[in-house]
Design a protein around this motif. Structure first.
Motif, PDB file in Angstrom:
ATOM      1  N   GLU A  44      -7.634   3.683  -5.662  1.00 37.26           N
ATOM      2  CA  GLU A  44      -6.795   4.321  -6.402  1.00 37.26           C
ATOM      3  C   GLU A  44      -6.911   5.362  -6.364  1.00 37.26           C
ATOM      4  OE1 GLU A  44      -4.693  -0.110  -7.974  1.00 37.26           O
ATOM      5  OE2 GLU A  44      -5.526   1.533  -9.309  1.00 37.26           O
ATOM      6  N   ASN A  45      -5.808   6.584  -7.134  1.00 30.57           N
ATOM      7  CA  ASN A  45      -5.905   7.499  -7.382  1.00 30.57           C
ATOM      8  C   ASN A  45      -4.870   8.203  -8.489  1.00 30.57           C
ATOM      9  OD1 ASN A  45      -5.566  10.683  -6.797  1.00 30.57           O
ATOM     10  ND2 ASN A  45      -7.255  10.164  -5.705  1.00 30.57           N
ATOM     11  N   ALA A  46      -5.187   9.113  -9.652  1.00 30.55           N
ATOM     12  CA  ALA A  46      -4.252   8.850 -10.647  1.00 30.55           C
ATOM     13  C   ALA A  46      -2.967   9.871  -9.964  1.00 30.55           C
ATOM     14  CB  ALA A  46      -4.726  10.303 -10.852  1.00 30.55           C
ATOM     15  N   CYS A  47      -3.319  10.318  -8.652  1.00 28.63           N
ATOM     16  CA  CYS A  47      -1.895  10.399  -7.733  1.00 28.63           C
ATOM     17  C   CYS A  47      -1.811   9.697  -7.066  1.00 28.63           C
ATOM     18  CB  CYS A  47      -1.663  11.972  -7.221  1.00 28.63           C
ATOM     19  SG  CYS A  47      -0.471  12.539  -5.781  1.00 28.63           S
ATOM     20  N   TYR A  48      -0.676   8.460  -7.680  1.00 33.17           N
ATOM     21  CA  TYR A  48      -0.386   7.391  -6.858  1.00 33.17           C
ATOM     22  C   TYR A  48      -0.170   6.921  -6.045  1.00 33.17           C
ATOM     23  CZ  TYR A  48       0.232   5.791 -11.601  1.00 33.17           C
ATOM     24  OH  TYR A  48      -0.192   4.910 -12.892  1.00 33.17           O
ATOM     25  N   ARG A  49       0.690   8.139  -4.560  1.00 39.47           N
ATOM     26  CA  ARG A  49       0.990   7.884  -3.699  1.00 39.47           C
ATOM     27  C   ARG A  49      -0.546   8.731  -2.380  1.00 39.47           C
ATOM     28  NH1 ARG A  49       1.994  11.850   0.032  1.00 39.47           N
ATOM     29  NH2 ARG A  49       1.712  14.061  -0.614  1.00 39.47           N
ATOM     30  N   LEU A  50      -1.499   9.097  -2.821  1.00 38.76           N
ATOM     31  CA  LEU A  50      -2.786   9.194  -2.461  1.00 38.76           C
ATOM     32  C   LEU A  50      -3.581   8.088  -2.288  1.00 38.76           C
ATOM     33  CD1 LEU A  50      -3.785  12.481  -3.970  1.00 38.76           C
ATOM     34  CD2 LEU A  50      -2.323  12.127  -1.878  1.00 38.76           C
ATOM     35  N   GLY A  51      -3.200   6.845  -2.757  1.00 35.42           N
ATOM     36  CA  GLY A  51      -3.985   5.882  -2.894  1.00 35.42           C
ATOM     37  C   GLY A  51      -3.978   5.304  -1.874  1.00 35.42           C
ATOM     38  N   LEU A  52      -4.652   4.417  -1.324  1.00 33.95           N
ATOM     39  CA  LEU A  52      -4.906   3.677   0.243  1.00 33.95           C
ATOM     40  C   LEU A  52      -4.906   2.196  -0.157  1.00 33.95           C
ATOM     41  CD1 LEU A  52      -5.787   4.069   2.903  1.00 33.95           C
ATOM     42  CD2 LEU A  52      -8.574   4.292   2.008  1.00 33.95           C
ATOM     43  N   CYS A  53      -4.657   1.532   0.899  1.00 30.61           N
ATOM     44  CA  CYS A  53      -4.619  -0.137   0.529  1.00 30.61           C
ATOM     45  C   CYS A  53      -5.948  -0.587   1.586  1.00 30.61           C
ATOM     46  CB  CYS A  53      -3.496  -0.682   1.256  1.00 30.61           C
ATOM     47  SG  CYS A  53      -1.694  -0.289   0.520  1.00 30.61           S
ATOM     48  N   ALA A  54      -6.166  -1.518   0.725  1.00 28.51           N
ATOM     49  CA  ALA A  54      -7.381  -2.084   1.520  1.00 28.51           C
ATOM     50  C   ALA A  54      -7.406  -2.249   2.795  1.00 28.51           C
ATOM     51  CB  ALA A  54      -7.352  -3.620   1.507  1.00 28.51           C
ATOM     52  N   GLU A  55      -6.093  -3.001   3.445  1.00 34.62           N
ATOM     53  CA  GLU A  55      -5.635  -3.283   5.343  1.00 34.62           C
ATOM     54  C   GLU A  55      -5.531  -1.987   5.681  1.00 34.62           C
ATOM     55  OE1 GLU A  55      -3.451  -5.704   3.024  1.00 34.62           O
ATOM     56  OE2 GLU A  55      -4.239  -4.057   2.217  1.00 34.62           O
ATOM     57  N   THR A  83      -1.860 -16.418  -7.447  1.00 32.03           N
ATOM     58  CA  THR A  83      -0.558 -15.527  -6.377  1.00 32.03           C
ATOM     59  C   THR A  83      -1.339 -15.322  -5.430  1.00 32.03           C
ATOM     60  OG1 THR A  83       0.076 -15.266  -8.230  1.00 32.03           O
ATOM     61  CG2 THR A  83       1.020 -13.759  -6.237  1.00 32.03           C
ATOM     62  N   VAL A  84      -0.962 -15.626  -3.704  1.00 35.26           N
ATOM     63  CA  VAL A  84      -1.542 -15.176  -2.632  1.00 35.26           C
ATOM     64  C   VAL A  84      -0.921 -13.682  -2.168  1.00 35.26           C
ATOM     65  CG1 VAL A  84      -0.837 -15.359   0.073  1.00 35.26           C
ATOM     66  CG2 VAL A  84      -1.626 -17.996  -2.306  1.00 35.26           C
ATOM     67  N   CYS A  85      -2.045 -13.016  -1.731  1.00 27.30           N
ATOM     68  CA  CYS A  85      -2.161 -11.568  -1.684  1.00 27.30           C
ATOM     69  C   CYS A  85      -1.527 -11.859  -0.626  1.00 27.30           C
ATOM     70  CB  CYS A  85      -3.344 -10.981  -2.026  1.00 27.30           C
ATOM     71  SG  CYS A  85      -3.011  -9.283  -1.831  1.00 27.30           S
ATOM     72  N   THR A  86      -0.421 -10.905  -0.105  1.00 27.86           N
ATOM     73  CA  THR A  86      -0.040 -10.853   1.553  1.00 27.86           C
ATOM     74  C   THR A  86       0.233  -9.160   2.200  1.00 27.86           C
ATOM     75  OG1 THR A  86       2.399 -10.402   0.911  1.00 27.86           O
ATOM     76  CG2 THR A  86       1.350 -12.742   1.810  1.00 27.86           C
ATOM     77  N   PRO A  87      -0.578  -8.287   3.101  1.00 30.43           N
ATOM     78  CA  PRO A  87      -0.162  -7.410   3.013  1.00 30.43           C
ATOM     79  C   PRO A  87       1.109  -6.641   3.069  1.00 30.43           C
ATOM     80  CG  PRO A  87      -0.669  -8.800   5.411  1.00 30.43           C
ATOM     81  CD  PRO A  87      -0.293  -9.482   4.458  1.00 30.43           C
ATOM     82  N   CYS A  88       1.110  -5.506   2.054  1.00 30.75           N
ATOM     83  CA  CYS A  88       2.384  -4.694   1.651  1.00 30.75           C
ATOM     84  C   CYS A  88       3.117  -3.957   2.771  1.00 30.75           C
ATOM     85  CB  CYS A  88       2.503  -3.928   0.563  1.00 30.75           C
ATOM     86  SG  CYS A  88       1.629  -2.676   2.154  1.00 30.75           S
ATOM     87  N   GLY A  89       4.047  -3.460   3.505  1.00 26.43           N
ATOM     88  CA  GLY A  89       5.446  -3.357   4.219  1.00 26.43           C
ATOM     89  C   GLY A  89       4.120  -2.448   5.286  1.00 26.43           C
ATOM     90  N   GLY A  90       3.914  -1.655   4.455  1.00 24.75           N
ATOM     91  CA  GLY A  90       3.497  -0.417   5.442  1.00 24.75           C
ATOM     92  C   GLY A  90       1.935  -0.649   6.052  1.00 24.75           C
ATOM     93  N   CYS A  91       1.011  -2.175   5.340  1.00 27.86           N
ATOM     94  CA  CYS A  91       0.381  -1.964   5.851  1.00 27.86           C
ATOM     95  C   CYS A  91       1.099  -3.214   7.383  1.00 27.86           C
ATOM     96  CB  CYS A  91      -1.745  -3.476   5.208  1.00 27.86           C
ATOM     97  SG  CYS A  91      -1.535  -1.688   3.947  1.00 27.86           S
ATOM     98  N   ARG A  92       1.637  -4.310   6.776  1.00 28.01           N
ATOM     99  CA  ARG A  92       2.613  -5.320   8.132  1.00 28.01           C
ATOM    100  C   ARG A  92       2.617  -4.789   9.561  1.00 28.01           C
ATOM    101  NH1 ARG A  92       5.244  -8.799   4.439  1.00 28.01           N
ATOM    102  NH2 ARG A  92       4.622  -9.623   2.807  1.00 28.01           N
ATOM    103  N   GLN A  93       2.931  -3.299   9.218  1.00 25.49           N
ATOM    104  CA  GLN A  93       2.889  -1.656  10.300  1.00 25.49           C
ATOM    105  C   GLN A  93       1.942  -1.992  11.144  1.00 25.49           C
ATOM    106  OE1 GLN A  93       6.501  -1.097  12.121  1.00 25.49           O
ATOM    107  NE2 GLN A  93       5.177   0.019  13.262  1.00 25.49           N
TER     108      GLN A  93
END
Length: 136
Positions: A44-55, A83-93
């Motif tokens: 994560e990053n304080a500027c949320y959109r700069l965060g990076l997903c694990a996938e 709760t099962v964790c699945t990839p978000c939409g961007g990671c699915r792409q």
């Protein structure tokens, strides 16, 4: 490598996540057709959109280690409850891109953070009618 071993590597990666804002740690392990494994975690990053997903982190490592065309299967683990964790939409792409390059409907093994629940999906199921290289 067994499913549980691959999930174990994803869990170990999740423990290294940098998630001070959401406290939602996610880890990903990617196995190649040759049995090599790379991992990644969310950052994560304080500027949320700069965060990076694990996938995305793991897919980048996979590209550098053995190439996206050799991605065989992926394990994703996240959270702290059942709760099962699945990839978000961007990671699915992004996973779909690897699947198109490899010619395989990549398997994704998804687990809850506490390990009590596991689901198996194919990327074609998670993102039907996906947009890929052949659409350009």
């Amino acid at each position: 490598m067994t499913d549980e071993q691959l999930l174990g590597q994803a869990r170990a990666a999740a423990a290294k996540a940098y998630a001070p804002y959401s406290n939602f740690q996610v880890g990903c392990a990617i196995e190649s057709v040759d049995g090599e494994v790379v991992t990644g975690a969310n950052m994560e990053n304080a500027c949320y959109r700069l965060g990076l997903c694990a996938e995305q982190s793991a897919l980048t490592a996979a590209q550098h280690q053995f190439g996206l065309d050799k991605v065989a299967r992926i394990a994703v683990v996240g959270g702290t409850d059942a709760t099962v964790c699945t990839p978000c939409g961007g990671c699915r792409q992004a996973i779909l891109e690897a699947a198109h390059l490899s010619g395989r409907d990549v398997e994704i093994i998804c687990s809850s953070g506490d390990g009590s629940a596991v689901e198996r999906h194919r990327i074609g199921e998670l993102i039907p009618f996906g947009f890929g290289p052949q659409n350009l």
